[in-house]
Design an enzyme around this catalytic site. Structure first.
Site, PDB file in Angstrom:
ATOM      1  N   ASP A   1       0.862  -1.188   0.000  1.00  0.00           N
ATOM      2  CA  ASP A   1       0.000   0.000   0.000  1.00  0.00           C
ATOM      3  C   ASP A   1       0.897   1.235   0.000  1.00  0.00           C
ATOM      4  OD1 ASP A   1      -1.979   1.866   0.212  1.00  0.00           O
ATOM      5  OD2 ASP A   1      -2.994   0.912   1.911  1.00  0.00           O
TER       6      ASP A   1
ATOM      7  N   GLU B   1      -1.594  -0.992  -4.086  1.00  0.00           N
ATOM      8  CA  GLU B   1      -2.737  -0.177  -3.691  1.00  0.00           C
ATOM      9  C   GLU B   1      -2.341   1.296  -3.676  1.00  0.00           C
ATOM     10  OE1 GLU B   1      -5.866   0.149   0.067  1.00  0.00           O
ATOM     11  OE2 GLU B   1      -4.852  -1.756  -0.385  1.00  0.00           O
TER      12      GLU B   1
ATOM     13  N   ASP C   1      -8.235   2.710  -3.611  1.00  0.00           N
ATOM     14  CA  ASP C   1      -8.671   2.943  -2.234  1.00  0.00           C
ATOM     15  C   ASP C   1      -9.137   4.396  -2.112  1.00  0.00           C
ATOM     16  OD1 ASP C   1      -9.056   3.332   0.450  1.00  0.00           O
ATOM     17  OD2 ASP C   1      -7.128   2.566   1.095  1.00  0.00           O
TER      18      ASP C   1
ATOM     19  N   GLN D   1     -10.689  -1.593  -3.041  1.00  0.00           N
ATOM     20  CA  GLN D   1     -10.804  -1.887  -1.618  1.00  0.00           C
ATOM     21  C   GLN D   1     -12.126  -1.322  -1.137  1.00  0.00           C
ATOM     22  OE1 GLN D   1      -9.607  -1.362   2.910  1.00  0.00           O
ATOM     23  NE2 GLN D   1      -8.101  -0.470   1.530  1.00  0.00           N
TER      24      GLN D   1
ATOM     25  N   LYS E   1     -13.692  -0.243   1.636  1.00  0.00           N
ATOM     26  CA  LYS E   1     -13.205   0.169   2.961  1.00  0.00           C
ATOM     27  C   LYS E   1     -14.423   0.365   3.846  1.00  0.00           C
ATOM     28  CE  LYS E   1      -9.212   2.917   4.413  1.00  0.00           C
ATOM     29  NZ  LYS E   1      -8.064   2.160   3.922  1.00  0.00           N
TER      30      LYS E   1
END
Length: 414
Positions: free
Chosen positions: A236, A271, A305, A327, A329
């Site tokens: 990430d 990511e 993300d 993602q 989240k």
């Protein structure tokens, strides 16, 4: 079964909140702390303890259903709701939400979740953290009242199929903790190690530190992992490659190709290589980067993300085919009904997805995520709460195993 009473309790999350704007502006590290003034509204310190609100629904028979309101580490960034401060929201919970909950029938989860997720006070929707925790509690209430698991409730109400095996987990590790990495290799995490890179300087002047790190992860897996263990490597980057390369997407793509080669023989997932200034710009940048990688024959997977915060955002990234995975989240989507819909939408439209979240959650919200995962079948989950990896793997794995065992027992005796 109806709700007889409601209790709200402020508490601690599994990690902390961090003002990413201040971090990128050059805040000086002092251990876990960062010295300087916060730049994002709501923060009193650049790094501060995360806080939650537990929602306890006392049902007519005295049983209790729990959900927990939590936000993400980098609250207030890239279109997200502001930092979650419990004391600012407890009055609304007591004056508006408590009367809505008290006396409510919990026989159906989806309708209740969608209603509270749409709730407005003074013309504004409830904070995403509130919607997140309230809908967790409502799912648990329906499950408790029906003497079943949350996964079974979701599968029945959304017409999905329960998974037959636990969903794979991305083990989120501290970048500098080699012993932690060994433990998640030992435990055969499906994806690892996350290893946050939040500043461009962390990558090295030309990205050489990140390149060596990817190679070192690959080597360690081969050194100590079982011969048949083939995890995916996930990193990430929090936009740091965008900081390093600026507008040079060609150069960035070339770098990612080499990074993928360093990670071989394992597949590499990246990511947030870039964080743009808007959702539209983020989608366009990811589309271009994905096309550049494919034109170079690279299998490096891109995960969105930042700017992919809501159900609407997830649909937009998916319809644009802007990345390989999103993602989801969970705290950013508000009600867990949105996370459920997001996974099902991704699967129906050929988009990979991580049913993720944040280290800044709790054991309760993590267990609910495991229930959603079993009912919807994302590609993988994120270990949470915290970045201890061991604890998150344990909580999610055992919740899924217990749920599958109970669902299997019911099916066998039906």
């Amino acid at each position: 079964m109806k709700i007889a009473d409601v209790v709200f309790v402020a508490g601690l999350s599994g990690y902390f909140n961090k003002d990413l704007q201040a971090v990128k502006a050059g805040a000086k590290p002092n251990g876990t702390f960062l010295e300087g003034k916060p730049l994002t509204s709501g923060y009193t310190q650049i790094v501060q303890a995360g806080a939650i609100i537990s929602v306890l629904l006392v049902l007519e028979d005295g049983s209790v259903a729990v959900g927990e309101c939590a936000d993400v580490i980098f609250s207030g960034l890239a279109g997200r709701d502001p930092l979650f401060i419990p004391r600012e929201h407890l009055p609304t919970l007591e004056s508006v939400v408590r009367p809505w909950l008290t006396g409510r029938d919990v026989g159906r989860f989806r309708a209740n979740a969608e209603e509270v997720d749409r709730m407005e006070v003074a013309g504004k929707r409830l904070h995403t953290a509130l919607r997140y925790g309230l809908t967790q509690a409502l799912l648990n209430a329906t499950a408790v009242a029906g003497r079943e698991t949350g996964a079974e409730v979701i599968a029945r109400e959304y017409g999905s199929q329960l998974q037959r095996q636990p969903v794979g987990i991305l083990a989120s590790c501290h970048r500098g903790d080699a012993l932690q990495l060994d433990r998640v290799i030992m435990k055969r995490a499906a994806v690892l190690p996350h290893a946050s890179f939040t500043l461009a300087k962390d990558l090295g002047r030309e990205g050489e530190v990140l390149m060596e790190y990817a190679g070192a992860i690959s080597r360690r897996i081969r050194e100590v992992g079982a011969p048949d263990y083939k995890p995916r490597i996930h990193l990430d980057l929090y936009g740091t490659l965008g900081d390093l390369f600026g507008d040079d997407l060609e150069g960035l793509a070339d770098y990612l190709v080499r990074l993928g080669e360093a990670a071989q023989p394992f597949d590499l997932l990246i990511e947030s290589p870039v964080i743009a200034r808007s959702r539209a710009e983020q989608i366009e940048t990811f589309q271009r980067l994905k096309d550049l990688l494919r034109s170079r024959g690279s299998r490096v997977g891109l995960i969105a993300d930042e700017w992919c915060n809501t159900l609407e955002d997830t649909r937009a990234f998916t319809q644009a085919k802007a990345c390989d995975f999103v993602q989801i989240k969970t705290p950013d989507l508000g009600g867990i009904n949105n996370s459920i819909d997001a996974v099902l939408f991704c699967k129906a439209n050929g988009m990979g997805c991580c049913l993720g979240g944040t280290a800044n959650e709790t054991d309760i919200s993590a267990r609910v995520t495991a229930q959603i995962g079993l009912a919807t079948g994302p590609d993988f989950l994120l270990s949470k709460p915290g970045i201890g990896a061991d604890e998150g793997l344990m909580i999610l794995t055992n919740e899924m195993l217990r749920t599958l065992a109970l669902a299997g027992r019911r099916a066998a005796t039906a």
